[in-house]
Scaffold this motif. Structure first.
Motif, PDB file in Angstrom:
ATOM      1  N   ARG A   1      77.387 -20.933 -80.453  1.00  0.00           N
ATOM      2  CA  ARG A   1      76.444 -21.890 -81.042  1.00  0.00           C
ATOM      3  C   ARG A   1      77.181 -23.208 -81.230  1.00  0.00           C
ATOM      4  O   ARG A   1      78.235 -23.253 -81.867  1.00  0.00           O
ATOM      5  CB  ARG A   1      75.895 -21.386 -82.376  1.00  0.00           C
ATOM      6  CG  ARG A   1      75.024 -20.148 -82.258  1.00  0.00           C
ATOM      7  CD  ARG A   1      74.242 -19.907 -83.556  1.00  0.00           C
ATOM      8  NE  ARG A   1      75.134 -19.724 -84.685  1.00  0.00           N
ATOM      9  CZ  ARG A   1      75.587 -18.539 -85.101  1.00  0.00           C
ATOM     10  NH1 ARG A   1      75.260 -17.434 -84.448  1.00  0.00           N
ATOM     11  NH2 ARG A   1      76.386 -18.460 -86.140  1.00  0.00           N
TER      12      ARG A   1
ATOM     13  N   GLN B   1      77.529 -14.766 -78.408  1.00  0.00           N
ATOM     14  CA  GLN B   1      76.779 -15.933 -77.942  1.00  0.00           C
ATOM     15  C   GLN B   1      77.186 -17.156 -78.753  1.00  0.00           C
ATOM     16  O   GLN B   1      77.035 -17.182 -79.973  1.00  0.00           O
ATOM     17  CB  GLN B   1      75.276 -15.682 -78.093  1.00  0.00           C
ATOM     18  CG  GLN B   1      74.413 -16.837 -77.592  1.00  0.00           C
ATOM     19  CD  GLN B   1      72.938 -16.481 -77.562  1.00  0.00           C
ATOM     20  OE1 GLN B   1      72.548 -15.473 -77.011  1.00  0.00           O
ATOM     21  NE2 GLN B   1      72.111 -17.312 -78.190  1.00  0.00           N
TER      22      GLN B   1
ATOM     23  N   GLN C   1      70.993 -21.387 -70.469  1.00  0.00           N
ATOM     24  CA  GLN C   1      72.013 -20.352 -70.590  1.00  0.00           C
ATOM     25  C   GLN C   1      73.042 -20.832 -71.610  1.00  0.00           C
ATOM     26  O   GLN C   1      73.671 -21.887 -71.433  1.00  0.00           O
ATOM     27  CB  GLN C   1      72.681 -20.116 -69.234  1.00  0.00           C
ATOM     28  CG  GLN C   1      73.236 -18.718 -69.043  1.00  0.00           C
ATOM     29  CD  GLN C   1      74.535 -18.493 -69.819  1.00  0.00           C
ATOM     30  OE1 GLN C   1      75.274 -19.425 -70.086  1.00  0.00           O
ATOM     31  NE2 GLN C   1      74.795 -17.255 -70.191  1.00  0.00           N
ATOM     32  N   PRO C   2      73.231 -20.081 -72.719  1.00  0.00           N
ATOM     33  CA  PRO C   2      74.021 -20.617 -73.852  1.00  0.00           C
ATOM     34  C   PRO C   2      75.432 -21.044 -73.475  1.00  0.00           C
ATOM     35  O   PRO C   2      75.858 -22.142 -73.822  1.00  0.00           O
ATOM     36  CB  PRO C   2      74.034 -19.451 -74.851  1.00  0.00           C
ATOM     37  CG  PRO C   2      72.837 -18.639 -74.501  1.00  0.00           C
ATOM     38  CD  PRO C   2      72.667 -18.762 -73.022  1.00  0.00           C
ATOM     39  N   LEU C   3      76.156 -20.189 -72.747  1.00  0.00           N
ATOM     40  CA  LEU C   3      77.548 -20.505 -72.464  1.00  0.00           C
ATOM     41  C   LEU C   3      77.662 -21.744 -71.588  1.00  0.00           C
ATOM     42  O   LEU C   3      78.484 -22.631 -71.849  1.00  0.00           O
ATOM     43  CB  LEU C   3      78.235 -19.312 -71.791  1.00  0.00           C
ATOM     44  CG  LEU C   3      79.712 -19.521 -71.426  1.00  0.00           C
ATOM     45  CD1 LEU C   3      80.535 -19.879 -72.653  1.00  0.00           C
ATOM     46  CD2 LEU C   3      80.273 -18.277 -70.749  1.00  0.00           C
TER      47      LEU C   3
END
Length: 477
Positions: free
Chosen positions: A170, A168, A283-285
């Motif tokens: 950052r 994931q 959604q992180p990406l």
């Protein structure tokens, strides 16, 4: 995998393939031998036990050797017809690529690190031999498509694995700094992005080259989807630039009908991504990818970015050695010592295709690379004009030509801000694409120029190099 198992694998695979290809007809036999190379990509960076080679380099040697052993066996067999002797001129793409390799050899004479220069030179010579072998082996639509299918299949597997293992991410400083970017089997996210960009456009070209219900269209779509996903997960802005250039080249080279289908597909994918960003804002990406795209236009400055110092170092080395440069691999040797911002960064290259070549090979190398790019462009234009006079390609040869050219364009696009060609898998893929491009353009150039064999034009003599387009059409599915 243990060293013993790996040693058995890298010895057994070429042997088994060589035995298998002797049982099928030529030219499919030689195309299958070339496929040894892309099939090695998933483990290509592993070292071969007991040899100063990595698996992908060993596979390149095996592919080249398998093709020419097949030819020797065909010549020696009393009941088999001998393969035709090479006819017609060497494709300009290969001649120009040979000039670029020659410039590297000239720069080695003044290299600051002769051992590093000779190692890179050996890779360049192997790559040139591979490109020539691919161009000589892929003599019809079936052969070209077999190799493209192998690249797309192996590429899809590598890209899918890169996405599946991605952590994931950052983001900091408005997306200008990102931790936990996907790398896949590569050591750097920019290398995964470079590989994914080439797989993306090559998969699209394979998809466009096939009729509506052909089963291999699924592989083309899978490769394009996996390449696009890995390209996104890499968060490599340089690879995104390369992919953008590759898509523009692909759009420019395919015919009007394929262009409309491709534009429609790209618009649909862009709409889905925008909708996903709205529906899934956390959604992180997707969120980090949006920040990275925004940072291209004017995000916060990365205080840890040393690229400007890296570029200044390359310019200094070029000014100090303007004609032949400091030799292949010499940039890293001169950039690391002596304090300053690069003492801890220890850059392997100048993060720019043009600056790396200028620093290491000088004006001679820079000119040779420019000639190679120009020769490729002129050859593609001449081949397209020939296809236009013939009413297009019935077997998808125009789309396969566009795929090879656009995949190489991704390397040039990323080369504006990066230089991924120190990775053995990526540089081997680039040489493979050079060979495919030389095979795809040779028929258009030959037909346009109509060189002669004896007193007859190639088109009248039905020589193999001039009859390539006819065999493309006869192999139509």
């Amino acid at each position: 995998m243990s060293d013993v198992a790996l040693a058995g694998l890298v010895i057994a695979v070429p042997g088994v393939l060589l035995l298998a290809v002797t049982a099928v007809r030529k030219p499919t036999r030689e195309a299958l031998a070339v496929c040894l190379l892309p099939l090695s990509f998933p483990v290509g960076q592993l070292a071969v036990p007991g040899l100063p080679l990595q698996v992908v380099q060993f596979a390149a040697v095996g592919a080249v050797g398998s093709v020419w052993l097949c030819r020797l066996a065909a010549r020696a067999g009393p009941s088999r017809p001998a393969p035709p002797a090479p006819s017609g001129p060497v494709p300009p793409v290969l001649l120009a690529a040979g000039g670029a390799v020659l410039s590297a050899l000239l720069s080695t004479v003044v290299a600051v690190d002769p051992a590093a220069a000779l190692r890179l030179d050996a890779g360049y010579l192997l790559g040139l031999a591979l490109a020539g072998t691919v161009a000589r082996s892929c003599s019809d639509a079936r052969s070209v498509r077999i190799v493209v299918v192998a690249v797309c299949g192996a590429g899809a597997a590598v890209c899918a694995a890169g996405v599946a293992t991605a952590p994931q991410p950052r983001a900091y400083l408005g997306g200008s700094v990102v931790d936990n970017r996907a790398t896949g089997m590569f050591g750097q996210p920019n290398e995964l992005g470079s590989f994914a960009a080439a797989v993306l456009v090559l998969g699209l070209a394979l998809l466009l080259s096939l009729p509506g219900r052909h089963p291999l269209r699924l592989l083309g779509a899978t490769a394009a989807a996996a390449g696009g996903a890995a390209l996104t997960a890499s968060l490599s802005r340089g690879a995104w630039i390369g992919a953008g250039l590759g898509l523009l080249v692909l759009l420019g080279l395919v015919d009007a009908g394929a262009r409309r289908r491709l534009l429609g597909g790209l618009v649909a994918v862009a709409a889905v991504l925008v909708l996903a960003g709205v529906v899934l804002p956390r959604q992180p990406l997707l969120a980090v990818a949006g920040d990275r795209v925004a940072s291209l236009a004017g995000g916060q400055r990365n205080p840890y970015e040393a690229r400007s110092a890296i570029w200044r170092e390359a310019l200094w080395q070029w000014q100090a050695h303007p004609l032949l440069g400091v030799g292949p691999g010499g940039y890293q040797v001169l950039a690391a010592p002596g304090g300053g911002p690069l003492a801890t960064v220890r850059p392997e290259h100048a993060h720019s295709l043009a600056l790396t070549v200028a620093a290491e090979q000088g004006l001679v190398g820079l000119g040779a690379v420019a000639v190679a790019v120009a020769a490729g462009g002129v050859s593609v234009v001449r081949a397209l004009r020939w296809h236009a006079r013939q009413g297009g390609g019935g077997a998808g040869e125009r789309e396969l030509l566009a795929g090879a050219a656009s995949a190489l364009a991704t390397v040039l696009g990323q080369g504006v801000v990066d230089y991924p060609l120190r990775n053995p898998v990526l540089v081997t893929l680039a040489w493979l694409l050079v060979g495919l491009l030389a095979a795809a353009v040779s028929t258009g150039a030959a037909a346009a120029a109509e060189p002669v064999v004896g007193a007859l034009p190639l088109t009248a003599a039905r020589a193999p190099s001039a009859g390539l387009a006819d065999r493309f059409r006869r192999s139509r599915p």
